[in-house]
Design a protein around this motif. Structure first.
Motif, PDB file in Angstrom:
ATOM      1  N   LEU A  37     -90.184-103.203  69.826  1.00 41.99           N
ATOM      2  CA  LEU A  37     -89.528-103.058  71.127  1.00 41.99           C
ATOM      3  C   LEU A  37     -90.523-102.643  72.211  1.00 41.99           C
ATOM      4  N   ALA A  38     -91.517-101.842  71.852  1.00 41.26           N
ATOM      5  CA  ALA A  38     -92.509-101.378  72.820  1.00 41.26           C
ATOM      6  C   ALA A  38     -93.361-102.520  73.360  1.00 41.26           C
ATOM      7  N   GLU A  39     -93.438-103.613  72.646  1.00 44.50           N
ATOM      8  CA  GLU A  39     -94.202-104.760  73.125  1.00 44.50           C
ATOM      9  C   GLU A  39     -93.647-105.293  74.448  1.00 44.50           C
ATOM     10  N   ASP A  40     -92.375-105.058  74.706  1.00 46.20           N
ATOM     11  CA  ASP A  40     -91.740-105.506  75.951  1.00 46.20           C
ATOM     12  C   ASP A  40     -91.867-104.483  77.077  1.00 46.20           C
ATOM     13  N   CYS A  41     -92.618-103.413  76.828  1.00 45.26           N
ATOM     14  CA  CYS A  41     -92.760-102.333  77.805  1.00 45.26           C
ATOM     15  C   CYS A  41     -94.231-102.048  78.098  1.00 45.26           C
ATOM     16  N   PRO A  42     -94.968-103.047  78.589  1.00 44.83           N
ATOM     17  CA  PRO A  42     -96.384-102.803  78.855  1.00 44.83           C
ATOM     18  C   PRO A  42     -96.562-101.729  79.927  1.00 44.83           C
ATOM     19  N   GLY A  43     -97.494-100.854  79.691  1.00 48.76           N
ATOM     20  CA  GLY A  43     -97.765 -99.795  80.653  1.00 48.76           C
ATOM     21  C   GLY A  43     -96.844 -98.595  80.551  1.00 48.76           C
ATOM     22  N   ALA A  44     -95.842 -98.655  79.683  1.00 53.86           N
ATOM     23  CA  ALA A  44     -94.939 -97.512  79.517  1.00 53.86           C
ATOM     24  C   ALA A  44     -95.695 -96.383  78.818  1.00 53.86           C
ATOM     25  N   THR A  45     -95.485 -95.177  79.285  1.00 51.41           N
ATOM     26  CA  THR A  45     -96.123 -94.024  78.665  1.00 51.41           C
ATOM     27  C   THR A  45     -95.074 -92.995  78.294  1.00 51.41           C
ATOM     28  N   VAL A  46     -95.404 -92.217  77.294  1.00 49.22           N
ATOM     29  CA  VAL A  46     -94.541 -91.123  76.862  1.00 49.22           C
ATOM     30  C   VAL A  46     -95.341 -89.836  77.025  1.00 49.22           C
ATOM     31  N   THR A  47     -94.810 -88.928  77.819  1.00 50.43           N
ATOM     32  CA  THR A  47     -95.428 -87.626  78.014  1.00 50.43           C
ATOM     33  C   THR A  47     -94.449 -86.588  77.485  1.00 50.43           C
ATOM     34  N   TYR A  48     -94.949 -85.684  76.656  1.00 51.96           N
ATOM     35  CA  TYR A  48     -94.040 -84.712  76.041  1.00 51.96           C
ATOM     36  C   TYR A  48     -94.778 -83.426  75.720  1.00 51.96           C
ATOM     37  N   GLU A  49     -94.040 -82.375  75.528  1.00 52.31           N
ATOM     38  CA  GLU A  49     -94.537 -81.118  75.004  1.00 52.31           C
ATOM     39  C   GLU A  49     -93.693 -80.796  73.793  1.00 52.31           C
ATOM     40  N   THR A  50     -94.350 -80.404  72.714  1.00 48.63           N
ATOM     41  CA  THR A  50     -93.581 -80.083  71.507  1.00 48.63           C
ATOM     42  C   THR A  50     -92.767 -78.820  71.735  1.00 48.63           C
ATOM     43  N   VAL A  51     -91.638 -78.776  71.110  1.00 46.78           N
ATOM     44  CA  VAL A  51     -90.766 -77.611  71.162  1.00 46.78           C
ATOM     45  C   VAL A  51     -91.193 -76.680  70.037  1.00 46.78           C
ATOM     46  N   PRO A  52     -91.491 -75.433  70.344  1.00 52.52           N
ATOM     47  CA  PRO A  52     -91.908 -74.507  69.291  1.00 52.52           C
ATOM     48  C   PRO A  52     -90.799 -74.329  68.259  1.00 52.52           C
ATOM     49  N   PHE A  53     -91.186 -74.275  67.021  1.00 59.33           N
ATOM     50  CA  PHE A  53     -90.224 -74.080  65.938  1.00 59.33           C
ATOM     51  C   PHE A  53     -89.897 -72.602  65.844  1.00 59.33           C
TER      52      PHE A  53
END
Length: 57
Positions: A37-53
């Motif tokens: 599915l990501a092949e149809d989303c060129p240039g898409a980025t995911v920015t995240y911060e992990t949630v502390p356990f």
């Protein structure tokens, strides 16, 4: 996936963000689908911060 194609990339990046942020696993089938599915989303980025356990709960 949402029925409207214009939202597919936003949905996909949100899904991946949640998986990464929460340190959730993905089996081979899910990973393959996300990559496909990501092949149809060129240039898409995911920015995240992990949630502390929290071990106190």
């Amino acid at each position: 996936m949402p029925p409207t194609a214009t939202y597919h990339c936003a949905y996909l990046t949100g899904w991946v963000d949640t998986k990464l942020r929460r340190s959730l696993t993905a089996d081979d089938r899910e990973r393959d689908a996300l990559l496909r599915l990501a092949e149809d989303c060129p240039g898409a980025t995911v920015t995240y911060e992990t949630v502390p356990f929290d071990t106190t709960q």
